[in-house]
Design an enzyme around this catalytic site. Structure first.
Site, PDB file in Angstrom:
ATOM      1  N   CYS A 166       0.719  -1.117  -0.093  1.00  0.00           N
ATOM      2  CA  CYS A 166      -0.108   0.078  -0.048  1.00  0.00           C
ATOM      3  C   CYS A 166       0.754   1.165  -0.036  1.00  0.00           C
ATOM      4  O   CYS A 166       1.569   1.546   0.909  1.00  0.00           O
ATOM      5  CB  CYS A 166      -0.879  -0.032   1.149  1.00  0.00           C
TER       6      CYS A 166
ATOM      7  N   CYS B 202       0.253   3.604   2.925  1.00  0.00           N
ATOM      8  CA  CYS B 202       0.958   3.117   4.257  1.00  0.00           C
ATOM      9  C   CYS B 202       2.405   3.326   4.312  1.00  0.00           C
ATOM     10  O   CYS B 202       3.076   3.726   5.353  1.00  0.00           O
ATOM     11  CB  CYS B 202       0.577   1.559   4.257  1.00  0.00           C
TER      12      CYS B 202
END
Length: 129
Positions: A44, A47
């Protein structure tokens, strides 16, 4: 700041309960996409960006506990309404990263979603008592 990683969904409730019983700490849960073996980074992109910023700001909170919780590989997260953390009564995740503060009674106090987790301004507001 104490950091506890929960790699297995089956251990989530048990670890959360033990932190609730450990005293008057502020508790935060950071949900993120699991790291890929080839790169060591989350699948991600949001993230990857948010992680160092979240840690920097949570570290400023006295006696904080940060539970870091990978939600699984991209293939088990995307388009999977049965993902454990999407269904869990506390997390009810819709996106990653998600940062939740959990109160002493085990309920959610507040949360930040996606790009909010990498905003220094939003994190500062979120972490103020």
């Amino acid at each position: 700041m104490k950091v506890i990683r929960i790699d297995e969904p089956a251990k989530f409730d048990q670890v959360l309960t033990s932190t609730l019983e450990s005293g008057p700490h502020r508790r935060f849960i950071l949900f993120f996409g699991t790291e890929e073996a080839a790169t060591g980074e989350s699948w991600c992109p949001d993230c990857v960006i948010a992680d160092p910023t979240v840690r920097k700001w949570v570290r400023t909170v006295e006696d904080a506990i940060l539970l870091e919780v990978p939600v699984g590989a991209r293939s088990t997260w995307k388009n999977n309404p049965d993902n454990f953390y999407k269904r869990h009564s506390l997390s009810r995740l819709t996106c990653v990263p998600t940062l939740i503060e959990v109160g002493p009674d085990g309920t959610e106090k507040k949360r930040l979603l996606e790009s909010e987790c990498s905003s220094e301004e939003r994190l500062q507001e979120f972490l103020s008592p």
